[in-house]
Design a protein around this motif. Sequence first.
Motif, short mmCIF file in Angstrom:
data_model
loop_
_atom_site.label_atom_id
_atom_site.label_comp_id
_atom_site.label_asym_id
_atom_site.label_seq_id
_atom_site.Cartn_x
_atom_site.Cartn_y
_atom_site.Cartn_z
N VAL A 156 0.85 -1.20 0.00
CA VAL A 156 0.00 0.00 0.00
C VAL A 156 0.88 1.24 0.00
N PHE A 157 0.49 2.22 -0.82
CA PHE A 157 1.21 3.48 -0.91
C PHE A 157 0.51 4.56 -0.08
N PRO A 158 1.23 5.65 0.24
CA PRO A 158 0.60 6.71 1.02
C PRO A 158 -0.70 7.18 0.39
N VAL A 183 8.73 6.99 5.36
CA VAL A 183 7.96 5.81 4.96
C VAL A 183 7.40 6.04 3.57
N GLU A 184 7.81 5.19 2.62
CA GLU A 184 7.35 5.32 1.24
C GLU A 184 6.14 4.43 0.95
N SER A 185 6.03 3.33 1.68
CA SER A 185 4.91 2.41 1.49
C SER A 185 4.90 1.46 2.68
N ILE A 229 -6.26 -11.08 11.64
CA ILE A 229 -5.03 -10.95 12.42
C ILE A 229 -4.03 -10.33 11.47
N THR A 230 -3.58 -9.10 11.77
CA THR A 230 -2.85 -8.29 10.79
C THR A 230 -1.47 -7.90 11.30
N THR A 231 -0.51 -7.94 10.36
CA THR A 231 0.85 -7.41 10.60
C THR A 231 1.11 -6.34 9.55
N VAL A 232 1.63 -5.18 9.99
CA VAL A 232 1.94 -4.08 9.09
C VAL A 232 3.40 -3.68 9.30
N VAL A 233 4.15 -3.64 8.19
CA VAL A 233 5.57 -3.29 8.26
C VAL A 233 5.81 -2.08 7.36
N PRO A 234 6.26 -0.93 7.92
CA PRO A 234 6.58 0.24 7.10
C PRO A 234 7.85 -0.01 6.28
N LEU A 235 7.87 0.49 5.03
CA LEU A 235 9.05 0.41 4.18
C LEU A 235 9.59 1.81 3.97
N THR A 263 -6.85 2.18 11.66
CA THR A 263 -6.28 0.87 11.35
C THR A 263 -4.75 0.91 11.46
N PRO A 264 -4.11 -0.24 11.59
CA PRO A 264 -2.64 -0.29 11.62
C PRO A 264 -2.00 0.21 10.34
N ILE A 265 -2.73 0.16 9.21
CA ILE A 265 -2.16 0.64 7.95
C ILE A 265 -1.90 2.13 8.02
N TYR A 266 -2.87 2.88 8.51
CA TYR A 266 -2.69 4.33 8.63
C TYR A 266 -1.53 4.65 9.57
N LYS A 267 -1.47 3.90 10.68
CA LYS A 267 -0.38 4.14 11.64
C LYS A 267 0.96 3.71 11.06
N GLY A 268 0.93 2.73 10.13
CA GLY A 268 2.18 2.30 9.50
C GLY A 268 2.84 3.42 8.73
#
Length: 637
Positions: A227-229, A312-314, A299-305, A271-276
């Motif tokens: 997912v991108f910003p 954070v680019e994605s 059950i979700t895991t989110v890792v910032p890249l 959601t964790p995505i927004y916080k990522g």
Amino acid sequence: MIRERRNKAKLELYYDKFIKEGVVDPNVHPWIAESWERSHSMGVGQDSFCLDVKLSGQDLQKRSQRYSPAITFLDGLYEEIKEHFTTYNLSMLLLDQDLYVLKNYAMPFYQKTAGELEGARMQEEDTGTSSIGIAYRHKVPFLMFGPEMWIRDCQSGDACSAPVIIDNQVKFMITVVSIQQEDLPYSAMVAMVLSIKYAMEQHLRLVSSLKAKHTILDAVPLAVYHVFPGGEVGYANKLGQSRLSGIIPPGSEERGDNPNLSDVLLNYRHTPIYKGFLGVPSYNREVTWITPRKTYEDITTVVPLGGDDGDVESIVAVSLPIEDLRTLVAHTAGYTARYSLSSMVGNSQAFTNMQDKASRTARHDYPLLIQGEPGTGKQRLAHGIHQASSRAAGPLIAVKCGDMPPELLEIELFGRGGGEGEGRPGKMELASGGTLFLDEIEKLSAVLQDKLADVLQESQLSRSGEAVFRTIDVRVIAASDTDLKRLVEKGVFSARFYDIISRAVVRVPSLRARRDDVPLLADHIIDELAALHNLPAKKLAPDAGELIMSYDWPGNIKQLQGVIEQAFFRTAGDTITKDDIVMPGEQGLSKAWKEDKDAFVEAWKAAGGNISRLANMLDVSRVTLYRYLKKYGLDKD
């Protein structure tokens, strides 16, 4: 092999000398000399360029589809350099690993149009000596000058061919022909061919690697997203795409728009995505996704890249749908069918009628009621129907309705609500995608009957103490020892619930109604025991068969099983005789085991140390046996 410029007049003399005299001049390149000799021995004509071996249009189309990544790449590359081909009067071919021409680019190839060339085979036996054949045989790029070509029609131009090698195998051939040699340096043509070869190899390796990674990602039971910003989804694996297809706005797929989570998730900012994107990772967190169409739990895991500047680019999000997790848990816990319909044996009319109806109902998906006396095999039949159904890959979960009080049974069936770490799913949720077997359904309380009726009608439930409704997909198979219809008539069983679960009814006949099946059943029980315990096979003696046929078996198959099991383990040899069988009501295993440890140990050994088998033999509950095991200081394992 990259060669220096050669004197073409001399090359023509070498060629003519070989054609007329069969003599190879020492100055001829050895690979070319070997190819000339092979071409001559195969009888390949020297004058005209004939392509007799050619794929049909349909076969060419199939190959083109199979090799579309290579063709698409070369199409794009050619678009960038086609002006160069026009200027210098170049032509180019792409051939597959069998040397069939997949595509012709730019100018006609030795006076042959694309329609004549595409699909034609250009092996050495077809065209004689050429740069294509030599590069293919030796797996290296090769520059060939016109007079070295076997076919005279092809001697007007020079050709450079290069194999495209992936995993040490030639997958494609690239060949470029130049007619105006004076305008284009050989080094430039060679450099161009080598560049195309290198670029194709790199691209196809990347495509192969991505295909393998996509295959792996599609195979795992996880939804994976990149997912991108702003929430735009750049990539989703197969499961991720199926989840997204249920929430993206109608028409988005037709327009080719990438779904944007900020538009479809009503709680996106929570959601964790927004916080990522704020740099905060999340690991194995239970998350609720709220969309206009449906609510999901994962059950979700989110890792910032991060990029080079640290921003954070994605993000990569990996989620496991909780309903899939429940199915995995159900399988891990052994919630699968242990028996098939074929594991139930019999030849009597009553049995075959029952088995035929069970087979038919297995093909449908509506609720089913199994009725029959205790011990007739209702549970085994339920297992067989599940295994023969379209839900066989899903879990089979059994609940005995008379084993616990109503308040505990409600939690067992519907689960318990609560916050994180407190709530848990019930057996109905765990059985989603499969079958829920409700045994002794006549013992359900009126409250639970009504609640089950609501759940089956609406295909959704709420856990006890919770107002959230969850969609379920479950087939209920109910079993009853008594005639439920009579209970309905007496007003002690819900008519609405009965109508739902009795859309199909299978009645299991008693053993006395199928007396002729007793010997067959006994033999089947013996075979199962031998296979289960890896023991030698045994058989019933004629006098033993007569004995078991003389009894009515009021306890049905379960009672017969207990008697045969006891005889199986008591018999030292391979034949069970009349003397080895203790019929119900006989002294056999006396009640002395209740007071005498030695008598209990003897019974324990006769049951092979199996608690369920001993319970059947002594006609007591497992709970009672555990108490006596503890009393006598024996290990239940």
